[in-house]
Write a protein that holds these residues in place. Structure first.
Motif, PDB file in Angstrom:
ATOM      1  N   ARG A 224       0.646  -1.209   0.033  1.00 42.19           N
ATOM      2  CA  ARG A 224       0.020   0.090   0.103  1.00 42.19           C
ATOM      3  C   ARG A 224       0.886   1.388   0.135  1.00 42.19           C
ATOM      4  O   ARG A 224       0.308   2.396  -0.142  1.00 42.19           O
ATOM      5  CB  ARG A 224      -0.960  -0.113   1.333  1.00 42.19           C
ATOM      6  CG  ARG A 224      -1.958  -1.121   1.111  1.00 42.19           C
ATOM      7  CD  ARG A 224      -2.993  -1.111   2.275  1.00 42.19           C
ATOM      8  NE  ARG A 224      -3.685   0.179   2.005  1.00 42.19           N
ATOM      9  CZ  ARG A 224      -4.868   0.119   1.335  1.00 42.19           C
ATOM     10  NH1 ARG A 224      -5.315  -0.960   0.663  1.00 42.19           N
ATOM     11  NH2 ARG A 224      -5.618   1.182   1.119  1.00 42.19           N
ATOM     12  N   SER A 225       2.299   1.036   0.243  1.00 41.61           N
ATOM     13  CA  SER A 225       3.051   2.239   0.096  1.00 41.61           C
ATOM     14  C   SER A 225       3.701   2.605  -1.257  1.00 41.61           C
ATOM     15  O   SER A 225       4.153   3.717  -1.489  1.00 41.61           O
ATOM     16  CB  SER A 225       4.195   2.314   1.267  1.00 41.61           C
ATOM     17  OG  SER A 225       5.172   1.172   0.816  1.00 41.61           O
ATOM     18  N   ALA A 226       3.471   1.834  -2.195  1.00 39.03           N
ATOM     19  CA  ALA A 226       4.110   1.653  -3.381  1.00 39.03           C
ATOM     20  C   ALA A 226       3.352   2.998  -4.140  1.00 39.03           C
ATOM     21  O   ALA A 226       2.186   3.189  -4.028  1.00 39.03           O
ATOM     22  CB  ALA A 226       3.770   0.612  -4.178  1.00 39.03           C
ATOM     23  N   GLY A 227       3.989   3.762  -5.051  1.00 36.38           N
ATOM     24  CA  GLY A 227       3.606   4.871  -5.647  1.00 36.38           C
ATOM     25  C   GLY A 227       4.734   5.382  -6.309  1.00 36.38           C
ATOM     26  O   GLY A 227       5.819   5.431  -6.001  1.00 36.38           O
TER      27      GLY A 227
ATOM     28  N   LEU B  10       0.998   8.850  -8.867  1.00 36.71           N
ATOM     29  CA  LEU B  10       0.307   7.391  -8.943  1.00 36.71           C
ATOM     30  C   LEU B  10       0.448   6.632  -7.600  1.00 36.71           C
ATOM     31  O   LEU B  10       1.505   6.555  -7.177  1.00 36.71           O
ATOM     32  CB  LEU B  10       0.762   6.796 -10.225  1.00 36.71           C
ATOM     33  CG  LEU B  10       0.774   7.064 -11.575  1.00 36.71           C
ATOM     34  CD1 LEU B  10       1.450   6.644 -12.659  1.00 36.71           C
ATOM     35  CD2 LEU B  10      -1.036   7.273 -11.819  1.00 36.71           C
ATOM     36  N   ARG B  11      -0.754   6.077  -7.270  1.00 35.55           N
ATOM     37  CA  ARG B  11      -0.604   5.298  -6.154  1.00 35.55           C
ATOM     38  C   ARG B  11      -1.299   3.933  -6.198  1.00 35.55           C
ATOM     39  O   ARG B  11      -2.464   3.884  -6.722  1.00 35.55           O
ATOM     40  CB  ARG B  11      -1.531   5.895  -5.097  1.00 35.55           C
ATOM     41  CG  ARG B  11      -1.144   7.309  -4.536  1.00 35.55           C
ATOM     42  CD  ARG B  11      -1.901   7.975  -3.530  1.00 35.55           C
ATOM     43  NE  ARG B  11      -2.383   6.888  -2.229  1.00 35.55           N
ATOM     44  CZ  ARG B  11      -2.510   7.489  -1.033  1.00 35.55           C
ATOM     45  NH1 ARG B  11      -2.106   8.638  -0.650  1.00 35.55           N
ATOM     46  NH2 ARG B  11      -2.783   6.435  -0.041  1.00 35.55           N
ATOM     47  N   ARG B  12      -0.423   2.961  -6.072  1.00 32.73           N
ATOM     48  CA  ARG B  12      -0.807   1.463  -6.049  1.00 32.73           C
ATOM     49  C   ARG B  12      -2.332   1.231  -5.654  1.00 32.73           C
ATOM     50  O   ARG B  12      -2.972   0.451  -6.226  1.00 32.73           O
ATOM     51  CB  ARG B  12       0.176   0.568  -5.881  1.00 32.73           C
ATOM     52  CG  ARG B  12      -0.011  -0.873  -6.181  1.00 32.73           C
ATOM     53  CD  ARG B  12      -0.191  -1.298  -7.883  1.00 32.73           C
ATOM     54  NE  ARG B  12      -0.748  -2.609  -7.993  1.00 32.73           N
ATOM     55  CZ  ARG B  12       0.052  -3.594  -8.128  1.00 32.73           C
ATOM     56  NH1 ARG B  12       1.416  -3.462  -7.968  1.00 32.73           N
ATOM     57  NH2 ARG B  12      -0.376  -4.841  -8.300  1.00 32.73           N
ATOM     58  N   ASP B  13      -2.517   1.648  -4.370  1.00 30.57           N
ATOM     59  CA  ASP B  13      -3.607   1.285  -3.486  1.00 30.57           C
ATOM     60  C   ASP B  13      -4.894   1.763  -4.404  1.00 30.57           C
ATOM     61  O   ASP B  13      -5.849   1.525  -4.018  1.00 30.57           O
ATOM     62  CB  ASP B  13      -3.538   1.587  -2.139  1.00 30.57           C
ATOM     63  CG  ASP B  13      -3.259   3.104  -2.102  1.00 30.57           C
ATOM     64  OD1 ASP B  13      -3.261   3.833  -3.027  1.00 30.57           O
ATOM     65  OD2 ASP B  13      -3.070   3.468  -0.518  1.00 30.57           O
TER      66      ASP B  13
END
Length: 487
Positions: free
Chosen positions: A3-6, A12-15
């Motif tokens: 959830r911290s990926a971006g 852009l935020r993966r979540d």
């Protein structure tokens, strides 16, 4: 899913992506950014491998997204330039628009007496481990890339480039910078809206005339408490009164703005100094509602936004309310503070006042460094440098956190998800005096900031530790000494 990926690219935020259909989601986000003007013609898309790593996705997802966009004619792959938004030449050859006549000088009322702000002091004698916050890793400065860009600039600069230029800043830098800020911070502003300044400090120095011109309820500035002592002192030196507003785990307590008498509020919403918290969505809405209802001005210091490790990107406040927010940032933490290069994006109704104040201050900044920065941004060298530095700073942060666990087991580490510093608090020692602790640390050869330096009102003790400028071994030794000092 992490959830911290971006990615900084379009925030852009993966979540936010659906569980399935990541490629379609990515295509739609880029398509929308092009339609809204946040990705201008010629803007570079990130390399597929880099964006895939940031999003925690396979490279094939990004490759397919770029292929679909190319099939639509929105982007084009060019040899040596990567994939860019279609419609113009590649970045690096952006034409410069003609500069307007300089803004006229304006009369400035004499400032009332104020204490001179505390200048950066030399490292005290006997200190061999400096963990002062706010200092980047100057050894990582991209000297080779800067030299290449400087040679290219000198080879192509016109005679006119060496004269008194546009007080807003060179049009080439403003053009490239506007595209970069739209892509990485979500700003909604074109080149004509930007003003190049000598760092955030100059933006604060020019704030007084803007408060006089604004339609807010007063000329006092609400500041975060705890918050930057340097910012408070800079405003005081210009005769601008400040009002402390408390900060908690969600950032500035926006409800306290009502009744404060302030006509503006100075925020570090992406990474609050010194606590490291991110202004929560609810607080962001509340701050902007206060500005809308009172006519107040929100001054957004984009402090440390480019340095993040364990959290997704956060869009700039300016994107949500460009008519109420003055956005300001600099390359002091990404490249070096000695460059004295930054930017300010005021609301449209304050733009003329800011340009006039900038012109009255120093006729405008030096042109050659502006053109070099434009070259670094346009070529992608600045983004590559940031990626390298993030990896290096993450390792140093992890070193400090591990050392604190080993040598200061009762301390609480805060603000570690981003930035170049962290905050240590000591919940098990309610009577601790952090100024005494900092003095004892200095006597042991370690320079740190007591948290109370950055407070207006009393609060819990703490230490603010900068970790960017020291290698891991030195950081371990510094924390070990702190452990011995604290006992």
């Amino acid at each position: 899913m992490d959830r911290s990926a971006g990615a900084d690219f379009l925030q852009l935020r993966r979540d936010e992506a659906p569980p399935h259909g990541l490629t379609a989601w990515l295509v739609e986000r880029v398509r929308a950014a092009v339609a809204e003007g946040r990705l201008a013609p010629g803007a570079a898309l990130p390399p597929t491998r880099v964006l895939a790593r940031d999003l925690g996705a396979s490279r094939g997802v990004v490759v397919e997204a770029w292929r679909r966009l190319a099939d639509e004619g929105l982007v084009v792959a060019r040899t040596g330039a990567g994939t860019v938004v279609a419609g113009t030449v590649v970045a690096g050859t952006v034409p410069a628009s003609p500069a307007p006549h300089p803004a006229p000088l304006v009369a400035v009322s004499p400032l009332p007496p104020a204490d001179v702000p505390r200048l950066p002091a030399p490292v005290p004698e006997g200190v061999d481990l400096d963990l002062s916050p706010g200092v980047p890793d100057l050894a990582a400065f991209p000297r080779a890339a800067w030299l290449r860009a400087e040679r290219a600039v000198l080879a192509g600069a016109s005679d006119a480039d060496l004269g008194y230029g546009d007080p807003r800043g060179h049009p080439r830098l403003r053009t490239v910078l506007a595209a970069w800020l739209a892509r990485t911070r979500g700003l909604r502003a074109d080149a004509d809206a930007l003003v190049v300044v000598a760092g955030v400090a100059q933006t604060l120095a020019l704030l007084g005339p803007l408060l006089d011109a604004a339609s807010g309820a007063g000329t006092a500035v609400a500041v975060e408490d705890p918050g930057s002592r340097g910012a408070r002192e800079a405003l005081a030196h210009r005769g601008v009164p400040t009002v402390p507003v408390p900060v908690d785990g969600e950032g500035l307590v926006a409800a306290a703005l009502s009744g404060s008498g302030a006509g503006a509020v100075l925020l570090t919403p992406a990474h609050q100094f010194p606590t490291g918290v991110v202004l929560s969505p609810a607080r962001r809405r509340a701050v902007l509602a206060w500005a809308r209802d009172t006519g107040g001005l929100v001054v957004e210091d984009d402090y440390d936004a480019e340095h993040r490790y364990d959290r997704p990107p956060v869009a700039a406040l300016q994107a949500a309310a460009p008519g109420s927010v003055l956005h300001t940032g600099s390359v002091s933490k990404s490249l070096a503070p000695g460059l004295r290069l930054g930017w300010a994006v005021p609301p449209p109704h304050l733009h003329a006042e800011l340009v006039a104040a900038r012109h009255a201050a120093d006729l405008g900044g030096p042109v050659l460094p502006q053109l070099v920065l434009a070259e670094l941004l346009a070529s992608g060298a600045h983004d590559r440098h940031l990626r390298r530095v993030r990896t290096r700073q993450r390792a140093r942060r992890d070193t400090v956190v591990a050392a604190v666990r080993a040598h200061l087991p009762g301390a609480r580490v805060e603000g570690v998800a981003a930035g170049l510093h962290l905050l240590l608090t000591f919940p098990g020692r309610p009577g601790l005096d952090d100024t005494v602790l900092a003095r004892r640390a200095r006597e042991a050869g370690v320079l740190v900031h007591p948290l109370s330096w950055h407070r207006v009102r009393p609060g819990p003790a703490g230490l603010v530790l900068g970790y960017a400028a020291s290698p891991p071994g030195r950081l371990q030794e510094a924390v070990a000494r702190l452990g011995r000092v604290l006992g």
